[in-house]
Design a protein around this motif. Structure first.
Motif, PDB file in Angstrom:
ATOM      1  N   GLY A 186      -0.305   7.501 -18.828  1.00  0.00           N
ATOM      2  CA  GLY A 186      -0.692   6.125 -18.543  1.00  0.00           C
ATOM      3  C   GLY A 186      -0.986   5.932 -17.071  1.00  0.00           C
ATOM      4  O   GLY A 186      -1.078   6.899 -16.307  1.00  0.00           O
ATOM      5  N   GLU A 187      -1.156   4.685 -16.673  1.00  0.00           N
ATOM      6  CA  GLU A 187      -1.392   4.358 -15.271  1.00  0.00           C
ATOM      7  C   GLU A 187      -0.052   4.138 -14.586  1.00  0.00           C
ATOM      8  O   GLU A 187       0.793   3.406 -15.094  1.00  0.00           O
ATOM      9  N   TRP A 188       0.129   4.762 -13.434  1.00  0.00           N
ATOM     10  CA  TRP A 188       1.453   4.670 -12.807  1.00  0.00           C
ATOM     11  C   TRP A 188       1.743   3.278 -12.253  1.00  0.00           C
ATOM     12  O   TRP A 188       2.882   2.943 -11.951  1.00  0.00           O
ATOM     13  N   ASN A 189       0.717   2.437 -12.112  1.00  0.00           N
ATOM     14  CA  ASN A 189       0.954   1.048 -11.723  1.00  0.00           C
ATOM     15  C   ASN A 189       0.510   0.096 -12.833  1.00  0.00           C
ATOM     16  O   ASN A 189       0.155  -1.052 -12.586  1.00  0.00           O
ATOM     17  N   GLY A 190       0.538   0.606 -14.072  1.00  0.00           N
ATOM     18  CA  GLY A 190       0.163  -0.204 -15.229  1.00  0.00           C
ATOM     19  C   GLY A 190       1.080   0.097 -16.401  1.00  0.00           C
ATOM     20  O   GLY A 190       2.295   0.085 -16.268  1.00  0.00           O
TER      21      GLY A 190
ATOM     22  N   PRO B   7      -5.616   5.834 -11.050  1.00  0.00           N
ATOM     23  CA  PRO B   7      -4.528   6.800 -10.865  1.00  0.00           C
ATOM     24  C   PRO B   7      -3.649   6.869 -12.112  1.00  0.00           C
ATOM     25  O   PRO B   7      -3.265   5.843 -12.671  1.00  0.00           O
ATOM     26  N   ARG B   8      -3.337   8.083 -12.545  1.00  0.00           N
ATOM     27  CA  ARG B   8      -2.603   8.260 -13.796  1.00  0.00           C
ATOM     28  C   ARG B   8      -1.335   9.076 -13.571  1.00  0.00           C
ATOM     29  O   ARG B   8      -1.168   9.740 -12.557  1.00  0.00           O
ATOM     30  N   ILE B   9      -0.485   9.016 -14.578  1.00  0.00           N
ATOM     31  CA  ILE B   9       0.707   9.849 -14.611  1.00  0.00           C
ATOM     32  C   ILE B   9       0.793  10.496 -15.985  1.00  0.00           C
ATOM     33  O   ILE B   9       0.531   9.855 -17.007  1.00  0.00           O
TER      34      ILE B   9
ATOM     35  N   ILE C 189       6.409  16.330 -14.456  1.00  0.00           N
ATOM     36  CA  ILE C 189       5.658  15.100 -14.206  1.00  0.00           C
ATOM     37  C   ILE C 189       4.528  15.381 -13.224  1.00  0.00           C
ATOM     38  O   ILE C 189       4.731  16.049 -12.206  1.00  0.00           O
ATOM     39  N   VAL C 190       3.346  14.872 -13.543  1.00  0.00           N
ATOM     40  CA  VAL C 190       2.183  15.046 -12.671  1.00  0.00           C
ATOM     41  C   VAL C 190       1.614  13.673 -12.330  1.00  0.00           C
ATOM     42  O   VAL C 190       1.325  12.874 -13.226  1.00  0.00           O
ATOM     43  N   PHE C 191       1.479  13.406 -11.030  1.00  0.00           N
ATOM     44  CA  PHE C 191       0.839  12.184 -10.555  1.00  0.00           C
ATOM     45  C   PHE C 191      -0.607  12.525 -10.201  1.00  0.00           C
ATOM     46  O   PHE C 191      -0.862  13.296  -9.273  1.00  0.00           O
ATOM     47  N   HIS C 192      -1.550  11.968 -10.953  1.00  0.00           N
ATOM     48  CA  HIS C 192      -2.968  12.242 -10.754  1.00  0.00           C
ATOM     49  C   HIS C 192      -3.566  11.158  -9.857  1.00  0.00           C
ATOM     50  O   HIS C 192      -3.457   9.964 -10.154  1.00  0.00           O
ATOM     51  N   THR C 193      -4.202  11.567  -8.774  1.00  0.00           N
ATOM     52  CA  THR C 193      -4.836  10.599  -7.885  1.00  0.00           C
ATOM     53  C   THR C 193      -6.231  10.256  -8.392  1.00  0.00           C
ATOM     54  O   THR C 193      -6.821  10.984  -9.193  1.00  0.00           O
ATOM     55  N   LYS C 194      -6.747   9.153  -7.912  1.00  0.00           N
ATOM     56  CA  LYS C 194      -8.086   8.719  -8.306  1.00  0.00           C
ATOM     57  C   LYS C 194      -9.121   9.677  -7.730  1.00  0.00           C
ATOM     58  O   LYS C 194      -9.091   9.987  -6.541  1.00  0.00           O
TER      59      LYS C 194
END
Length: 210
Positions: free
Chosen positions: A53-57, A33-35, A20-25
């Motif tokens: 997708g978006e980690w808060n969407g 921000p995406r995941i 899993i990769v959390f991409h910052t803006k």
């Protein structure tokens, strides 16, 4: 505040794994921000499912079979507030007791008072640590034990789940018992969520560095 990076999850029971990769803006551009993630079945180097997708969407799943589905829609997930004991039922060194003056002033947006309360707490803790050092008093932990260079929690989740399962198999509840349990849970106060305002204050105090 954004926390980004890569993490790996491996299931010891099924041998399934996920990267899993959390991409910052980015600094430039308006991309949110995406995941992204790749899920692997046991003994297979090629993923059978890709997540993006978006980690808060909305996060979508794409399978090698060609199926595309919504993996999770965070906007539709219920917000579950934490339950905590009342201050009078907590020990003196529990975080809510130690931070009560700080959190109170943060709630009323008095930054100067919150910072002063934090300074007093830190100075008190430094003085207590110095006194223990001078008197050669070893700090006694309640919930953790030292293992080499690491601290290990005394009651890990698997251990607690095993105890609950064992107890559930031995104990029978009556309707009256269940009512008492529900009443006790309802009387526990709810914790406050961390807001952007609180995060800004924490950052200003040097709690996170990037």
């Amino acid at each position: 505040m954004e926390l980004g990076g890569e993490c790996n999850i491996n299931c010891s029971k099924t041998s399934y794994s996920a990267n899993i990769v959390f991409h910052t803006k980015p600094f430039y551009g308006g991309k949110k921000p995406r995941i992204t993630a790749e899920i692997f079945s046991p003994n297979n180097k090629k993923s059978f499912c890709s997540i993006e997708g978006e980690w808060n969407g909305v996060v979508y799943a794409k399978y090698t079979t060609g199926e595309n589905t919504v993996f999770v829609d965070t906007k539709k997930l219920p917000i579950i507030k934490k339950k905590v004991r009342k201050l009078e039922d907590q020990n003196d060194y529990e975080s809510l007791c130690l931070w009560k003056d700080i959190t109170f002033n943060l709630k009323i947006r008095d930054i100067d008072a919150a910072t002063e309360a934090k300074h007093r707490l830190e100075e008190r803790q430094r003085a207590e640590a110095q006194e223990r050092k001078e008197k050669e008093i070893q700090w006694e932990t309640r919930l953790f034990h030292e293992d080499g260079e690491c601290w290990v929690y005394d009651a890990p989740l698997l251990k607690r789940l095993g105890a609950v399962k064992h107890q559930a198999g031995k104990q029978k509840f009556t309707p009256d018992d269940q009512g008492k349990s529900s009443k006790l849970s309802n009387n526990l106060p709810l914790g406050e969520p961390i807001t952007p305002f609180l995060l800004q204050w924490f950052l200003s105090q040097g709690y996170w560095t990037f």
